[in-house]
Design an enzyme around this catalytic site. Structure first.
Site, PDB file in Angstrom:
ATOM      1  N   ASP A 117      -9.976 -17.655  17.578  1.00 48.05           N
ATOM      2  CA  ASP A 117      -9.009 -18.572  16.991  1.00 48.05           C
ATOM      3  C   ASP A 117      -7.768 -18.532  17.886  1.00 48.05           C
ATOM      4  O   ASP A 117      -6.984 -17.599  17.792  1.00 48.05           O
ATOM      5  CB  ASP A 117      -8.687 -18.119  15.572  1.00 48.05           C
ATOM      6  CG  ASP A 117      -7.559 -18.884  14.922  1.00 48.05           C
ATOM      7  OD1 ASP A 117      -7.244 -19.991  15.377  1.00 48.05           O
ATOM      8  OD2 ASP A 117      -6.976 -18.352  13.957  1.00 48.05           O
ATOM      9  N   GLU A 168       1.019 -22.537  17.009  1.00 49.00           N
ATOM     10  CA  GLU A 168       0.217 -22.921  15.838  1.00 49.00           C
ATOM     11  C   GLU A 168       0.194 -21.821  14.790  1.00 49.00           C
ATOM     12  O   GLU A 168       0.239 -22.107  13.588  1.00 49.00           O
ATOM     13  CB  GLU A 168      -1.207 -23.268  16.275  1.00 49.00           C
ATOM     14  CG  GLU A 168      -2.035 -23.959  15.195  1.00 49.00           C
ATOM     15  CD  GLU A 168      -2.711 -23.004  14.215  1.00 49.00           C
ATOM     16  OE1 GLU A 168      -3.183 -23.466  13.153  1.00 49.00           O
ATOM     17  OE2 GLU A 168      -2.767 -21.775  14.501  1.00 49.00           O
ATOM     18  N   ASP A 191      -9.983 -26.487  16.003  1.00 49.44           N
ATOM     19  CA  ASP A 191      -9.643 -25.126  15.597  1.00 49.44           C
ATOM     20  C   ASP A 191     -10.852 -24.525  14.898  1.00 49.44           C
ATOM     21  O   ASP A 191     -11.773 -25.241  14.494  1.00 49.44           O
ATOM     22  CB  ASP A 191      -8.422 -25.148  14.675  1.00 49.44           C
ATOM     23  CG  ASP A 191      -7.578 -23.881  14.770  1.00 49.44           C
ATOM     24  OD1 ASP A 191      -8.129 -22.845  15.163  1.00 49.44           O
ATOM     25  OD2 ASP A 191      -6.387 -23.949  14.448  1.00 49.44           O
ATOM     26  N   HIS A 225      -9.197 -14.056  11.829  1.00 48.88           N
ATOM     27  CA  HIS A 225      -7.999 -13.212  11.846  1.00 48.88           C
ATOM     28  C   HIS A 225      -8.339 -11.730  11.754  1.00 48.88           C
ATOM     29  O   HIS A 225      -7.505 -10.921  11.347  1.00 48.88           O
ATOM     30  CB  HIS A 225      -7.014 -13.609  10.742  1.00 48.88           C
ATOM     31  CG  HIS A 225      -6.238 -14.846  11.071  1.00 48.88           C
ATOM     32  ND1 HIS A 225      -5.071 -15.202  10.434  1.00 48.88           N
ATOM     33  CD2 HIS A 225      -6.447 -15.815  12.006  1.00 48.88           C
ATOM     34  CE1 HIS A 225      -4.610 -16.330  10.956  1.00 48.88           C
ATOM     35  NE2 HIS A 225      -5.436 -16.725  11.905  1.00 48.88           N
TER      36      HIS A 225
END
Length: 345
Positions: free
Chosen positions: A188, A222, A242, A322
């Site tokens: 990401d 972002e 994304d 994440h």
């Protein structure tokens, strides 16, 4: 004509992107890499005032411009303070769970140009010493960076040139397996940026042009919500590229191109989303359509910034977003193929 995406080129570039530290706010090195790569393919690059790159592709017609966006800024941290015993307190850049960075190797980037390695730990890291080591709350105030230097005081750390506000990047640890999986931090959104360059490399190698002018926006803020709050005024529609999410009540897999119909900012454009689905079906691209209620994108930022555009969101499926993320080459190449099909339609 069906375009060919060079998988080796895309994966090699992705590894180079992953190996370049770029926490939000510290992206000048990777933006330089982006510029060099785009110019080597023959595409001009300009920059916005925040340092984000704009790569231009000339189309067969210039009645309007299609925007494609991907971001190179990643999760990371900054030095919040230096403790009396010579460790660093941190403040997070981007939204991640503290447990996802516990025991991670990191690099401290000083404003004087020096770098130092370290490890992110809780204040109670050893089960042999702390009775609550297993249950100790993993929160920002309980995390520290142990620096790999002979330091035991604030003065020792300051003598290294480390100061409050210096950036901390997390080691990506990128691996590409024989089975095609790509596992690393910061997929990401570097996996999507590699897919965008797969489009550029294909256009250069095979000599094709998009139907209309295209501007590829490589944003660098972002993760903190304003990557493309400003976009060039000639862009009429924007596809944010994304990562796709995986989890409960989602259908996306690591081999899929994710098409997001709605996220926290609301639904994406009905006609653009429909066209993307139709192209996947026509091109036999593995894909999934999902809703991401805790997600925002560069397209969301552009819409909230007042841009008069239509917008959509796609990207390669990524597991454990994440955290220690993983995708598959099929998803990254599929994303590039879908983008090519869209700008040529």
């Amino acid at each position: 004509m069906t375009v060919h995406i060079d998988e080796q080129y895309v994966v090699t570039l992705l590894q180079k992107l992953l190996d370049t530290p770029s926490p939000t706010g510290y992206t000048h090195h990777i933006i330089d890499l982006i510029r060099e790569e785009a110019e080597s393919l023959g595409f001009p690059v300009t920059f916005n005032e925040k340092g984000g790159a704009i790569i231009s592709m000339e189309g067969e017609a210039d009645d309007y411009t299609v925007g494609l966006s991907g971001h190179v800024d990643t999760l990371g941290a900054m030095v919040r303070s230096i403790t009396p015993h010579g460790t660093l307190k941190l403040t997070s850049l981007g939204g991640f769970a503290m447990s996802s960075i516990e025991n991670e190797y990191c690099v401290i980037h000083t404003r004087g140009g020096r770098t130092y390695t370290g490890t992110i730990l809780t204040q109670h890291p050893s089960v042999h010493v702390y009775a609550d080591a297993r249950d100790f709350k993993r929160s920002e105030e309980h995390m520290e960076v142990r620096i790999d230097e002979l330091v035991s005081s604030r003065a020792d750390v300051e003598a290294l040139g480390i100061r409050t506000g210096d950036y901390i990047s997390f080691e990506a640890r990128a691996v590409v397996t024989e089975s095609g999986y790509i596992k690393s931090r910061h997929l990401d959104d570097k996996a999507s940026v590699a897919a965008l360059f797969g489009l550029l490399e294909s256009a250069k190698r095979e000599g094709w042009k998009p139907k209309r002018n295209v501007k590829i926006l490589i944003s660098n803020y972002e993760e903190v919500g304003h990557g493309t709050a400003y976009i060039p005024a000639d862009i009429a529609e924007l596809i944010a590229v994304d990562m796709g999410c995986m989890g409960d009540d989602l259908t996306c897999k690591e081999t899929d191109v994710s098409i997001c119909a709605k996220d926290s900012s609301g639904p994406y454009d009905y006609h653009m989303t429909g066209k993307l689905i139709e192209l996947c079906e026509a091109q036999q691209i593995e894909h999934a359509v999902d809703i991401y209620p805790f997600y925002g994108s560069d397209a969301s930022a552009a819409l909230r910034g007042g841009s008069n555009i239509r917008a959509a969101l796609i990207g390669p499926g990524v597991h454990a977003s994440h955290s220690m993320e993983r995708t598959h080459t099929r998803a990254v190449i599929g994303t590039a193929r879908l983008l090519c099909a869209y700008v040529r339609a």
